[in-house]
Structure formats: C-alpha cells, structure tokens
Design an enzyme around this catalytic site. Structure first.
Site, PDB file in Angstrom:
ATOM      1  N   PHE A 153      -3.164  -4.744  -1.070  1.00 13.79           N
ATOM      2  CA  PHE A 153      -2.158  -4.918  -0.266  1.00 13.79           C
ATOM      3  C   PHE A 153      -1.093  -5.567  -0.284  1.00 13.79           C
ATOM      4  O   PHE A 153      -0.126  -5.598   0.174  1.00 13.79           O
ATOM      5  CB  PHE A 153      -3.007  -5.862   0.917  1.00 13.79           C
ATOM      6  CG  PHE A 153      -3.061  -7.261   0.802  1.00 13.79           C
ATOM      7  CD1 PHE A 153      -1.808  -7.892   1.182  1.00 13.79           C
ATOM      8  CD2 PHE A 153      -4.222  -7.698   0.090  1.00 13.79           C
ATOM      9  CE1 PHE A 153      -2.006  -9.548   0.540  1.00 13.79           C
ATOM     10  CE2 PHE A 153      -4.174  -8.985  -0.018  1.00 13.79           C
ATOM     11  CZ  PHE A 153      -3.172  -9.824   0.033  1.00 13.79           C
ATOM     12  N   LYS A 177      -5.124   6.430  -2.942  1.00 16.90           N
ATOM     13  CA  LYS A 177      -5.779   5.732  -1.840  1.00 16.90           C
ATOM     14  C   LYS A 177      -5.078   4.301  -1.661  1.00 16.90           C
ATOM     15  O   LYS A 177      -5.489   3.370  -2.242  1.00 16.90           O
ATOM     16  CB  LYS A 177      -7.266   5.330  -2.193  1.00 16.90           C
ATOM     17  CG  LYS A 177      -8.272   5.455  -0.982  1.00 16.90           C
ATOM     18  CD  LYS A 177      -8.310   4.138  -0.335  1.00 16.90           C
ATOM     19  CE  LYS A 177      -8.795   2.779  -0.650  1.00 16.90           C
ATOM     20  NZ  LYS A 177      -8.335   1.813   0.441  1.00 16.90           N
ATOM     21  N   GLU A 180      -6.129  -0.271   2.978  1.00 13.70           N
ATOM     22  CA  GLU A 180      -6.082   0.118   4.258  1.00 13.70           C
ATOM     23  C   GLU A 180      -5.403  -0.713   5.192  1.00 13.70           C
ATOM     24  O   GLU A 180      -5.137  -0.442   6.384  1.00 13.70           O
ATOM     25  CB  GLU A 180      -7.809   0.212   4.850  1.00 13.70           C
ATOM     26  CG  GLU A 180      -8.527  -0.987   4.637  1.00 13.70           C
ATOM     27  CD  GLU A 180      -9.100  -1.074   3.296  1.00 13.70           C
ATOM     28  OE1 GLU A 180      -8.449  -0.703   2.220  1.00 13.70           O
ATOM     29  OE2 GLU A 180     -10.408  -1.662   3.074  1.00 13.70           O
ATOM     30  N   SER A 230      -8.810  -6.786  -6.596  1.00 10.72           N
ATOM     31  CA  SER A 230      -9.415  -7.996  -6.859  1.00 10.72           C
ATOM     32  C   SER A 230     -10.475  -7.683  -8.261  1.00 10.72           C
ATOM     33  O   SER A 230     -10.594  -6.579  -8.266  1.00 10.72           O
ATOM     34  CB  SER A 230     -10.204  -8.558  -5.925  1.00 10.72           C
ATOM     35  OG  SER A 230     -11.263  -7.515  -5.367  1.00 10.72           O
ATOM     36  N   CYS A 285      -0.050 -11.283  -7.967  1.00 17.64           N
ATOM     37  CA  CYS A 285      -1.176 -11.569  -9.257  1.00 17.64           C
ATOM     38  C   CYS A 285      -0.646 -12.425 -10.239  1.00 17.64           C
ATOM     39  O   CYS A 285      -1.153 -12.717 -11.259  1.00 17.64           O
ATOM     40  CB  CYS A 285      -1.694 -10.092  -9.626  1.00 17.64           C
ATOM     41  SG  CYS A 285      -0.368  -9.176 -10.316  1.00 17.64           S
ATOM     42  N   GLU A 379      -9.398 -17.759  -7.473  1.00 15.67           N
ATOM     43  CA  GLU A 379      -8.132 -16.966  -7.146  1.00 15.67           C
ATOM     44  C   GLU A 379      -7.973 -17.541  -5.779  1.00 15.67           C
ATOM     45  O   GLU A 379      -8.939 -16.987  -5.043  1.00 15.67           O
ATOM     46  CB  GLU A 379      -8.052 -15.587  -7.433  1.00 15.67           C
ATOM     47  CG  GLU A 379      -6.758 -14.938  -6.957  1.00 15.67           C
ATOM     48  CD  GLU A 379      -6.799 -13.603  -7.146  1.00 15.67           C
ATOM     49  OE1 GLU A 379      -7.571 -12.844  -7.132  1.00 15.67           O
ATOM     50  OE2 GLU A 379      -5.592 -13.147  -7.671  1.00 15.67           O
TER      51      GLU A 379
HETATM   52  P1  NAD Z   1      -9.170  -5.404  -3.040  1.00 18.86           P
HETATM   53  O1  NAD Z   1      -9.929  -5.774  -4.351  1.00 18.86           O
HETATM   54  O2  NAD Z   1      -9.656  -6.162  -1.977  1.00 18.86           O
HETATM   55  O3  NAD Z   1      -8.740  -4.242  -2.488  1.00 18.86           O
HETATM   56  C1  NAD Z   1      -7.993  -3.143  -3.637  1.00 18.86           C
HETATM   57  C2  NAD Z   1      -8.633  -1.901  -3.260  1.00 18.86           C
HETATM   58  O4  NAD Z   1     -10.062  -1.814  -3.248  1.00 18.86           O
HETATM   59  C3  NAD Z   1      -8.124  -1.486  -1.749  1.00 18.86           C
HETATM   60  O5  NAD Z   1      -7.674  -0.101  -1.949  1.00 18.86           O
HETATM   61  C4  NAD Z   1      -9.530  -1.516  -1.053  1.00 18.86           C
HETATM   62  O6  NAD Z   1      -9.777  -0.476   0.046  1.00 18.86           O
HETATM   63  C5  NAD Z   1     -10.650  -1.086  -2.065  1.00 18.86           C
HETATM   64  N1  NAD Z   1     -11.682  -1.734  -1.819  1.00 18.86           N
HETATM   65  C6  NAD Z   1     -12.034  -2.962  -1.394  1.00 18.86           C
HETATM   66  N2  NAD Z   1     -13.220  -3.322  -1.381  1.00 18.86           N
HETATM   67  C7  NAD Z   1     -14.071  -2.415  -1.995  1.00 18.86           C
HETATM   68  C8  NAD Z   1     -15.416  -2.025  -2.457  1.00 18.86           C
HETATM   69  N3  NAD Z   1     -16.243  -2.958  -2.126  1.00 18.86           N
HETATM   70  N4  NAD Z   1     -15.618  -1.163  -3.074  1.00 18.86           N
HETATM   71  C9  NAD Z   1     -14.705  -0.005  -3.363  1.00 18.86           C
HETATM   72  N5  NAD Z   1     -13.271  -0.244  -3.074  1.00 18.86           N
HETATM   73  C10 NAD Z   1     -12.976  -1.282  -2.324  1.00 18.86           C
HETATM   74  O7  NAD Z   1      -7.733  -6.249  -3.155  1.00 18.86           O
HETATM   75  P2  NAD Z   1      -6.554  -6.613  -2.260  1.00 18.86           P
HETATM   76  O8  NAD Z   1      -7.050  -7.803  -1.368  1.00 18.86           O
HETATM   77  O9  NAD Z   1      -5.948  -5.567  -1.471  1.00 18.86           O
HETATM   78  O10 NAD Z   1      -5.433  -7.211  -3.255  1.00 18.86           O
HETATM   79  C11 NAD Z   1      -5.315  -8.626  -3.730  1.00 18.86           C
HETATM   80  C12 NAD Z   1      -5.963  -8.781  -5.129  1.00 18.86           C
HETATM   81  O11 NAD Z   1      -5.296  -7.704  -6.025  1.00 18.86           O
HETATM   82  C13 NAD Z   1      -5.756 -10.062  -5.682  1.00 18.86           C
HETATM   83  O12 NAD Z   1      -6.885 -10.344  -6.260  1.00 18.86           O
HETATM   84  C14 NAD Z   1      -4.703  -9.539  -6.605  1.00 18.86           C
HETATM   85  O13 NAD Z   1      -4.652 -10.449  -7.711  1.00 18.86           O
HETATM   86  C15 NAD Z   1      -4.883  -8.540  -7.216  1.00 18.86           C
HETATM   87  N6  NAD Z   1      -4.005  -7.737  -7.675  1.00 18.86           N
HETATM   88  C16 NAD Z   1      -3.776  -7.646  -9.098  1.00 18.86           C
HETATM   89  C17 NAD Z   1      -2.540  -7.210  -9.966  1.00 18.86           C
HETATM   90  C18 NAD Z   1      -2.502  -6.879 -11.333  1.00 18.86           C
HETATM   91  O14 NAD Z   1      -1.595  -6.466 -11.686  1.00 18.86           O
HETATM   92  N7  NAD Z   1      -3.447  -7.585 -11.977  1.00 18.86           N
HETATM   93  C19 NAD Z   1      -1.616  -6.786  -9.031  1.00 18.86           C
HETATM   94  C20 NAD Z   1      -1.754  -6.815  -7.557  1.00 18.86           C
HETATM   95  C21 NAD Z   1      -2.730  -7.301  -7.040  1.00 18.86           C
END
Ligand code: NAD
Length: 488
Positions: A153, A177, A180, A230, A285, A379
C-alpha cells in the site's frame, strides 16, 4: 462520513478491458478523512486464471517484437505520466494519504523507472564469441512468459513501476495484484498503458486479497512472481511460489538503523534523521526507525526535537494508512513509555482540523530505548524513531547487526574512516553516508538483506534483467574449417 463511489468502482483489467464481476467486495477508504471512496472486488482463482490466459495469448505477438520496438510504448507512456502528473499525484494522495509533494515525487520516480526501461536496448546486448575455429557461441536473453507482480500500500504508483516496465520491455506479459487498500493508481496505470499503445493482454490487473495472491503462487502458467510487502507475507509468498517451481523475489519489511556520531554536522544530521523517520508518515521501507547515538550526541537530539516539533500533521505530514495502523503505532509508543523509555516528542492523539475522521500520527521521538523493547526490534511503520545510546562505533554496529531485517542502514559523520567501517560492517543491503534514505537510483538496483528480501538478485535496475529473463545459448558452425573441429 460516507462519500461512497467518489471514484469509479474498482474493476479487474483483463485483455485490455475493465471487467464486471459478481464477487464480494470491500470498501476503499481514504485515510485523509476516513471516507469511503470506492469499492473493490475480492477476486478468486477463476479471475486469476482468466487474466493469465489473456496474458499467455498476448505473449506470442508481444515477445516476437524486438526490444527496440517494445520500448517505443514506454517512451509514450513515460510522457503520459508527465502529462497527467497532477491528476496521478492527487489520486495517490486520496488513496494513500501522503502529502502532495511526496505523491508527486512518486510519479517522478515512476518516470525515472520508465527511463531505465527504455534504455534496455543499450544495456541488454547479447554475447557472441568464436569459441574455436569457425564455431560460435551466442547467449540471448529471452522473456519467461507470463509473470506476476504483487504490491503493497505504501507506494501505490512507484512500486508497480519497479516491476512492470522492465518485465514488459524484456518481452514478458504480466498479471498485477495491487494492494487492496490502494487499487486506484494501478487502474489508472492500465488506462495510460493502453493509451500509449500497449497491446491488449500484455498487462492485466486482478484485484483482491490473500486469495488472489495464493492463486498467483499456485497458477501453473505463471513463470515468475515478484512480491513487495511485509516480511510475514514475503515468507509465505516466497515459500508458496517456489514450492510450485516458480522463480520468486520477495521483498519484506525493514527496521533501518541510522548511526549518528558526535562529529556529524548537527543541522544536516537532525534534518535528515527527522525527514527519514517522518517522510511518508514513516511508511517507507527505507525510513529511519532506530537512531543509534554514539557517545555525546545530545546536541543533535535537541535539534531533532526542534525539527520534529515544527512539523504540522495534515500540512507537511500525511496520514497513516488506516485506523488499525494508527492504533498499532500508538500502542508501540505507549508500550515503550510504560517500559521506561522517554517520549521527547509525542505524536499520539493527533487530529487535523476539518479532517477529524483521518488517521494521523504526529512525529514521535523516543529516547533511552533499550534492546529488549519492541520499539527497538519490530517494524513500527509510522513516524516514530527510537533512540538507543551506544558508547562507541563497535557497539553501534553490533546493535545494527542484531536486527533480523537488513534493508537500509546509514551513518552520519565527517570521518571517511568511520563511514567506511559502517559500509563494511553493517548488515544491510543499502547503506547511506550522511543520507537518511539511501535509495540506489537506476541503473543501480534496489533490495535488502536478511529478512528484508528473499530470493536471488534485486528488484530494480540491472539486477532485474536477470530476474525477468532466461538465457538461450546457441552454438553454431557454418564454415569449412569447422568441419574438422572436434565439435562437429
Ligand atoms: P502486506 O504484506 O500486508 O501486503 C502486501 C501484499 O500482500 C498485498 O497485495 C496484500 O493483499 C497481500 N497479502 C496480505 N496478507 C496476505 C496473506 N496472508 N497471504 C497472501 N497475501 C497477502 O504489506 P503492506 O501492509 O501492504 O505494505 C507494508 C509493508 O511492505 C511494510 O512491511 C514495508 O516495509 C513493506 N515494504 C517493503 C519494501 C521493500 O522494498 N523491502 C517496499 C515497500 C514496502
């Protein structure tokens, strides 16, 4: 406040068309004021299957074009991003909550990512050598087929551009994808790609949550999966995609340490550290999360406090993504306080006049944090920095090395020798010297270490070329000398 459908309803984008579907849906909420701005379908395996089939049908023609032909679409698309800068910026703001300047910087970064993609014909040059008399070996980079990209997001426009332009110009077709909670920017991207001349089916979007991600990992016709999100979900995706024999790179969360030495320039350091921890409301991140103050740095901390207090939520600090995120961040601050840390600047209970329904947390500086506290290890993903005191550089590096994560680390000092020591010994993929957000710019690649990334290689820059292609090796002989060669 309920301003349902302020934006068009979110639809999947398959084979060049937005498609109706009859699934369950969820609301899309603007974190700026808590209002409902759209509705999103929660798609299923069948929707992923339709998108994959469209992508597979489009692959034959798209991959048969030359690299120089494919990049033409992205020259036009990059210019469309520039032309629609203001509109795209406001869309990011609406769905993500960041400030206008931060959102605009995202679109500018997306343009830069397209500029790298259109330079591929200068970079991706095949190799050929006469390996013995009259016999030539050649290596050509070929696309994989249908690939997938799953995004988070916090950068609704930029992160999709980490993967989409490079994967497509290299000849693949894609199913994306988006998160959401921020689906609108990706929908607009699809429209602009079509306007730029991208053939139908080359880029497809399937909206939804976990079920879509699982379908992508399992689908037998998807060859590669890139994930950004994450660490918890990165591990799930990496395991599931690789166990169904796909290549996968999965970027996870972060806990970035900034090491501040007493000789650091006080003004520059204070403003960099505060900008790093509070920019995009700390939802980067690459954000600073822990400051390790080495020896006597109180004068720098005092300046950080001044700097943080001058930030006005709703003006030069955006919202966090949701009420749940606001509660999570505030709980971390409360827990640190009850465990004996000192809150120097407290961002809890922040409201913005006129936007009382929005999810705001002010900049927060927590001092005298110890390693046993959750704010030192986990985090937080909010505008919060924890200060840990260290007696010398060795102890500071040991603290940084103790983190499970490893996205970024930075050092603030005027000593080249000290800086080099941190570059050599920090356990992170991206290191900054006097830079609070050390993002490598193209052609350099982006990616962390440890639990901040799973898989080989990085997600952007030159490293991504390896990920989105496979090598075809051919050995040929045509001339008479070769007929007596041992390889004949
Ligand atoms: P998230 O992991 O909750 O969601 C990321 C994606 O995974 C979304 O599209 C979501 O629909 C899907 N998802 C969520 N739960 C799931 C599950 N149980 N099984 C399968 N798919 C699932 O992350 P977020 O809250 O959208 O974004 C924030 C996180 O992203 C932070 O931890 C941040 O550090 C990380 N991030 C990392 C980088 C990097 O380059 N390392 C860059 C941007 C964001």
């Amino acid at each position: 406040m309920d301003t349902l459908l302020k934006q068009p309803e979110v639809k999947n984008f398959i084979n060049g068309k937005f498609t109706e579907n009859g699934h369950n849906s969820m609301n899309v909420i603007s974190p700026l004021d808590g209002s409902i701005i759209s509705k999103l379908p929660l798609s299923t395996y069948e929707d992923v299957d339709k998108a994959v089939n469209a992508a597979q049908d489009a692959f034959k023609e798209w991959s048969s074009r030359t690299l120089k032909e494919r990049v033409q679409v992205f020259f036009t698309y990059r210019d469309l991003l520039e032309k629609h800068m203001d509109e795209l910026t406001k869309l990011i703001q609406l769905e993500n909550g960041k400030t206008y300047g931060e959102a605009k910087a995202e679109v500018e970064k997306s343009m830069e990512l397209c500029e790298f993609a259109v330079s591929m014909p200068q970079i991706v040059v095949n190799e050929v050598q006469e390996v013995s008399k009259g016999v030539e070996c050649r290596i050509e980079r070929k696309p994989l087929g249908v690939v997938a990209s799953i995004t988070p997001f916090n950068f609704p426009n930029m992160v999709p551009h980490w993967t989409m332009p490079n994967a497509l110009v290299l000849g693949n077709t894609m199913v994306m994808k988006p998160s959401e909670v921020v689906p609108l920017s990706t929908m607009r991207m699809a429209e602009l790609l079509k306007e730029a001349g991208l053939p139908d089916g080359v880029f497809n979007i399937v909206n939804g949550g976990k079920e879509v991600v699982e379908a992508i990992c399992d689908h037998p016709k998807i060859m590669a999966v890139s994930f950004v999100g994450s660490t918890k979900v990165a591990k799930i995706v990496y395991k599931r995609a690789t166990s169904s024999l796909k290549r996968c790179v999965a970027l996870g969360g972060a806990k970035n340490h900034l090491l501040v030495l007493p000789d650091a320039n006080p003004d520059m350091t204070a403003s960099n550290v505060v900008a790093s921890m509070s920019g995009c409301a700390g939802q980067r991140c690459m954000a600073a999360s822990v400051m390790v103050g080495v020896d006597k740095v109180q004068h720098i901390i005092d300046k950080m406090v001044e700097e943080a207090k001058s930030i006005v939520p709703g003006k030069n600090l955006g919202s966090v993504i949701s009420e749940a995120a606001k509660n999570r961040i505030e709980n971390y601050i409360a827990e640190a306080e009850s465990n004996g840390a000192k809150i120097l600047v407290d961002g809890r209970n922040t409201t913005v006049p006129g936007k009382e329904g929005g999810f705001y947390v002010g900049p927060t500086i927590i001092d005298h944090v110890t390693l046993d506290m959750s704010v030192a290890r986990e985090e937080i993903f909010g505008p919060v920095i924890s200060i840990i005191r260290a007696k010398d550089l060795d102890e500071a590096i040991e603290i940084e090395n103790g983190s499970n994560y490893g996205n970024a680390a930075a050092v603030f000092t005027q000593s080249g020798g000290m800086a080099k020591e941190v570059i050599n010994r920090a356990s992170a993929g991206m290191i900054g010297v006097n830079i609070g957000v050390p993002v490598p710019r193209e052609p350099f690649s982006f990616g962390g270490w440890n639990e901040s990334k799973f898989g080989v290689g990085d997600i952007t820059g030159r490293s991504s070329i390896e990920f989105w292609t496979q090598n075809k090796k051919s050995t040929t002989k045509w001339n008479p000398e070769a007929q007596v060669n041992w390889m004949s």
